[in-house]
Write a protein that holds these residues in place. Sequence first.
Motif, PDB file in Angstrom:
ATOM      1  N   TYR A 467      33.749  38.689 104.198  1.00 43.95           N
ATOM      2  CA  TYR A 467      32.955  37.787 102.857  1.00 43.95           C
ATOM      3  C   TYR A 467      31.995  36.571 104.025  1.00 43.95           C
ATOM      4  O   TYR A 467      30.433  37.024 102.937  1.00 43.95           O
ATOM      5  CB  TYR A 467      33.776  36.968 102.802  1.00 43.95           C
ATOM      6  CG  TYR A 467      32.836  35.745 101.202  1.00 43.95           C
ATOM      7  CD1 TYR A 467      32.435  36.509 100.040  1.00 43.95           C
ATOM      8  CD2 TYR A 467      33.404  34.740 101.023  1.00 43.95           C
ATOM      9  CE1 TYR A 467      32.110  36.037  99.252  1.00 43.95           C
ATOM     10  CE2 TYR A 467      32.565  33.501 100.400  1.00 43.95           C
ATOM     11  CZ  TYR A 467      31.766  34.131  99.377  1.00 43.95           C
ATOM     12  OH  TYR A 467      32.112  33.182  98.200  1.00 43.95           O
ATOM     13  N   LEU A 468      32.523  36.399 104.647  1.00 44.50           N
ATOM     14  CA  LEU A 468      30.850  34.896 105.243  1.00 44.50           C
ATOM     15  C   LEU A 468      29.941  36.166 105.759  1.00 44.50           C
ATOM     16  O   LEU A 468      28.617  35.626 106.211  1.00 44.50           O
ATOM     17  CB  LEU A 468      31.960  34.507 106.968  1.00 44.50           C
ATOM     18  CG  LEU A 468      32.665  33.630 106.547  1.00 44.50           C
ATOM     19  CD1 LEU A 468      33.051  32.737 107.583  1.00 44.50           C
ATOM     20  CD2 LEU A 468      32.066  32.368 104.711  1.00 44.50           C
ATOM     21  N   ASP A 469      30.113  37.286 106.658  1.00 44.65           N
ATOM     22  CA  ASP A 469      29.323  38.690 107.020  1.00 44.65           C
ATOM     23  C   ASP A 469      28.264  38.844 105.626  1.00 44.65           C
ATOM     24  O   ASP A 469      27.097  39.370 105.743  1.00 44.65           O
ATOM     25  CB  ASP A 469      29.970  39.779 106.940  1.00 44.65           C
ATOM     26  CG  ASP A 469      30.135  39.953 109.063  1.00 44.65           C
ATOM     27  OD1 ASP A 469      29.577  38.428 109.722  1.00 44.65           O
ATOM     28  OD2 ASP A 469      30.769  40.583 109.227  1.00 44.65           O
ATOM     29  N   GLY A 470      28.557  38.537 104.544  1.00 44.15           N
ATOM     30  CA  GLY A 470      27.767  38.534 103.427  1.00 44.15           C
ATOM     31  C   GLY A 470      26.226  37.943 103.451  1.00 44.15           C
ATOM     32  O   GLY A 470      25.649  37.890 102.554  1.00 44.15           O
ATOM     33  N   PHE A 471      26.645  36.494 103.911  1.00 47.02           N
ATOM     34  CA  PHE A 471      25.540  35.594 103.454  1.00 47.02           C
ATOM     35  C   PHE A 471      24.494  35.667 104.457  1.00 47.02           C
ATOM     36  O   PHE A 471      24.697  35.716 106.231  1.00 47.02           O
ATOM     37  CB  PHE A 471      25.972  34.694 103.907  1.00 47.02           C
ATOM     38  CG  PHE A 471      26.857  33.550 102.796  1.00 47.02           C
ATOM     39  CD1 PHE A 471      26.436  33.069 101.228  1.00 47.02           C
ATOM     40  CD2 PHE A 471      28.448  33.575 102.545  1.00 47.02           C
ATOM     41  CE1 PHE A 471      26.706  32.929 100.296  1.00 47.02           C
ATOM     42  CE2 PHE A 471      29.258  33.675 101.437  1.00 47.02           C
ATOM     43  CZ  PHE A 471      28.584  32.752 100.317  1.00 47.02           C
ATOM     44  N   ALA A 472      23.374  35.475 104.574  1.00 46.97           N
ATOM     45  CA  ALA A 472      22.576  35.561 105.343  1.00 46.97           C
ATOM     46  C   ALA A 472      20.867  35.260 104.942  1.00 46.97           C
ATOM     47  O   ALA A 472      20.864  35.125 103.453  1.00 46.97           O
ATOM     48  CB  ALA A 472      22.225  36.835 105.770  1.00 46.97           C
ATOM     49  N   TRP A 473      20.501  34.707 105.524  1.00 44.86           N
ATOM     50  CA  TRP A 473      18.488  34.598 105.056  1.00 44.86           C
ATOM     51  C   TRP A 473      18.013  35.811 104.656  1.00 44.86           C
ATOM     52  O   TRP A 473      18.656  38.018 105.168  1.00 44.86           O
ATOM     53  CB  TRP A 473      17.550  34.470 106.358  1.00 44.86           C
ATOM     54  CG  TRP A 473      17.604  33.231 106.528  1.00 44.86           C
ATOM     55  CD1 TRP A 473      18.080  33.136 108.122  1.00 44.86           C
ATOM     56  CD2 TRP A 473      17.505  31.995 106.379  1.00 44.86           C
ATOM     57  NE1 TRP A 473      18.310  31.383 108.287  1.00 44.86           N
ATOM     58  CE2 TRP A 473      17.963  31.748 107.504  1.00 44.86           C
ATOM     59  CE3 TRP A 473      17.016  31.933 105.395  1.00 44.86           C
ATOM     60  CZ2 TRP A 473      17.821  30.057 106.977  1.00 44.86           C
ATOM     61  CZ3 TRP A 473      16.778  30.547 104.940  1.00 44.86           C
ATOM     62  CH2 TRP A 473      17.036  29.665 105.715  1.00 44.86           C
ATOM     63  N   SER A 474      17.877  36.294 103.573  1.00 50.89           N
ATOM     64  CA  SER A 474      17.175  37.602 102.963  1.00 50.89           C
ATOM     65  C   SER A 474      15.483  38.423 102.887  1.00 50.89           C
ATOM     66  O   SER A 474      16.050  39.651 103.329  1.00 50.89           O
ATOM     67  CB  SER A 474      17.070  37.346 101.211  1.00 50.89           C
ATOM     68  OG  SER A 474      15.749  36.399 101.142  1.00 50.89           O
ATOM     69  N   THR A 475      14.959  37.465 104.072  1.00 50.73           N
ATOM     70  CA  THR A 475      14.028  38.317 104.742  1.00 50.73           C
ATOM     71  C   THR A 475      14.269  37.444 106.034  1.00 50.73           C
ATOM     72  O   THR A 475      14.904  36.051 106.338  1.00 50.73           O
ATOM     73  CB  THR A 475      12.759  37.636 104.031  1.00 50.73           C
ATOM     74  OG1 THR A 475      12.465  36.112 103.258  1.00 50.73           O
ATOM     75  CG2 THR A 475      12.935  37.873 102.882  1.00 50.73           C
ATOM     76  N   PRO A 476      13.540  37.826 106.547  1.00 54.61           N
ATOM     77  CA  PRO A 476      13.214  37.005 107.881  1.00 54.61           C
ATOM     78  C   PRO A 476      12.645  35.355 108.459  1.00 54.61           C
ATOM     79  O   PRO A 476      12.284  34.943 107.278  1.00 54.61           O
ATOM     80  CB  PRO A 476      11.766  37.203 109.233  1.00 54.61           C
ATOM     81  CG  PRO A 476      11.935  38.185 108.307  1.00 54.61           C
ATOM     82  CD  PRO A 476      12.417  38.453 107.064  1.00 54.61           C
ATOM     83  N   LYS A 477      13.524  34.149 108.684  1.00 53.34           N
ATOM     84  CA  LYS A 477      13.322  32.712 108.421  1.00 53.34           C
ATOM     85  C   LYS A 477      13.117  32.762 108.007  1.00 53.34           C
ATOM     86  O   LYS A 477      12.273  31.455 107.394  1.00 53.34           O
ATOM     87  CB  LYS A 477      14.346  32.458 109.904  1.00 53.34           C
ATOM     88  CG  LYS A 477      14.577  31.037 109.263  1.00 53.34           C
ATOM     89  CD  LYS A 477      15.660  30.367 110.613  1.00 53.34           C
ATOM     90  CE  LYS A 477      15.856  29.635 110.331  1.00 53.34           C
ATOM     91  NZ  LYS A 477      16.216  28.117 111.728  1.00 53.34           N
TER      92      LYS A 477
END
Lengths: 481, 332
Positions: A467-477
């Motif tokens: 689940y935690l892996d599913g969170f990220a920036w959608s585009t480069p920061k």
Amino acid sequence: MHLTGVAASLLRLGRRFLPQAWRAGWVTLASATGLWLVLSINAAGAATAEAAAAAASAPPGPASPAAESALSGTGQRIYERTRPRLLQVRTLLKTQDSQSSVGSGFLVDESGLLVTNYHVISQFALQPSRHRLVYATVDGRQGALELLAFDVVHDLALLRPADPAPLAGRGAVPLRPADEPLPRGARIFSLGNPLDVGFAVAEGSYNGPVERSFLETLFFGGSLSGGMSGGPALDDQGRLIGVNVAARRDGEQVSFLVPAARVRDLIERGRGAMPVTEPAWAEVTRQLQAHQATLTERFVALPWRSAGHPRYAIPVPQEAFMRCWGRGSPQAVRGLQFERSDCAMDSRIFVSGSLLTGHLSVRHEAYDGSRLGALRFAERYSASFRNEFMGVDDNHRTAPRCVERSIDRDGLPLRAVVCLRAYKKLEGLHDLSVLVATLDGSEIGVQGRFDARGVSLASAQRLTAHYLDGFAWSTPKNDSR
Amino acid sequence: MVHAEERLALIECFERDGRAGRTVDVHAWPLTLGRALSNRMVLDDAYVAPRHASIGPDAQGRLVLTVLDTANGVAVDGRRHGAGSTCLLPEAGATLQLGQTRLRLRLPGETLAAEKPLPAAAAVATPWLLGLALLALALAELGLGLDPGADLTAWLPVVVGLPVAVAGWCGLWALLSKVFQHRFDFAGHLRITLPWMLAVQLTDAMLPPLAASLGWPWLWRLAAPLQVLLFALWLREHMVHVLPAYRRTVTAAVAAATLAGSAISLSFIHRATDSYSRAPYMSTLPLPATRLAGTVPPSVLVQDMARLADPLAARAKKAREEDEDDGAADEE
């Protein structure tokens, strides 16, 4: 009360003589999901609904009187053939003759072995010292039953009469061979004793497997009522298609069957077993452990879908065996804008009237506070993070214990809380809740929650990591700043 | 007119509420006390004997109290002396209890406490400043909760409600002062309330965000008990102001009530949550600009989960053992 737990998913048909609590339970469901309120069942009860269903199920178009009589003739024929093999299964309190649960069942071999739903006999399985099981045939014979085996995940139980004589030689309900698939729309007949009113045949159509269901369940387009649980659903030659198990009360004639293949497995496994005399928590736990391992394996193997958020990648599950609902704040709102997604599994495992487990849910809320300013947004964003219930000590589970950290997902700072509650009787199983909030935005943010019911610690850890892996920036920061 | 040089001693007679009422100048020893008219100091007290006691110098010139024909005796500075006994009186004076009458015997040897200063001019302005700070804080908190463009009436609860609430609170305490001290001391209680109220509010407003910024859940959990403690101290100040003579008793009573209340409340919380905090996790999120705490990789959190298993298993086992006899899990 007993059936309120049931209301959280499907209406189990083992009738427990609490019609008020039953209906209240459904109202609870409707208001909890916000989707089905208008369609919740009325107090008129199953009898009128079924009569209407029978009328509505007459074939459309220029049906000849001969065709109609042929159809009802099939029902008659099937009932006549199955009658000796059809039973009512009652769970009685040991100290008195009052029934605490009533369902249906059917004979599956010449020696008198019979099948019903696990939820019909769950009180006996978990408290054999306080309950006893009896059968009643259509012709009025009664006798004590013994529990040989059950499949808590698929909601089946295998029983045999303590004295085989009255049930021996009555024949068995044959199973339809697995290599003869039934076409969608085929007419099938569900038998049982609805609401303890009397044995009945309910006609309906076969609609194939239920879509997006983790456990294979058949969709029966007909009416099922409490008390028919565990009764057989037969094709037009009287062969078993499935076992009556549940119905949705927020729709019309949306009912469910356990496939015959699961019955075949249980008979093979349980035929020679010793009768259950001790509380079966250990066996229930063993079966739930196997289920949660499979569920975790299959869930973790699925990649996350995109939520379409411009700034963040947010974990939204595939709809392979989950169903998602979305909702947004009205455009005219002056304050906090949000979009919400709620995904949950329909398949839930009935352990007892107050305990359903073995399912997952994933939720998130994407907030936009650009109309509020940073400080006001922070106040509401924190309030939303606070407004999450993790449970307290109850009959089945311990109070939650939590760990919390600020974590870094490829440069995206998150606050994450993981809470576990242990099941008191299901040793080694837990309820997992993971709460996540993004921390980078002063006027934007996403909060997500993942829940898994009835998982081992190892599975909880795998699911949390996934689940935690599913969170990220959608585009480069740099672009998203 | 009495000249001070002629006064050998002064006897103050305390009223029931502890204030000094009637005073008697002593110009000559011995002094006799009792209900009979023949005494130098006549006491109107049914628990006092007609000739109860006498005070006068002994052969060495030291002042001595002689207890006369009385059943109740005399307590000198709390120590009881029966009929017929004598007691040497300290040169600094003493408190005497005859029946229900409490007297203070003041002698030339007494040491006087220093003069108390009146509140300074600056201190008179302090309540106003504190009050404004309190109002500003409350308005800021309300403003954060309101959406932009909210109706002006939405501010009324704080603008009107807060001053009314503070006035009501101080008014009730002032009434208590009136009962015990015959003085409706509204200003005195206001001077106590404002700083303490501000302290409680500031703790509520500052501590959780601070803890969130630092990433210290323990500090966040400290906010609630700290507020309880501040509130207890605040109450103590009011009560001491009402009953200045009973400072120690008031402190002990407030401490006991706080401890008992906390213990009861904690036991309820513990029963439901198996911990001593109602909140299972730190629910305040830091502002991005004030986030001082570092981050860890997700795997660290996943590893953290392992340490939850044993205590949970132990708790579940305990519940199973408690439940062994009836196995009532399926009954509800």
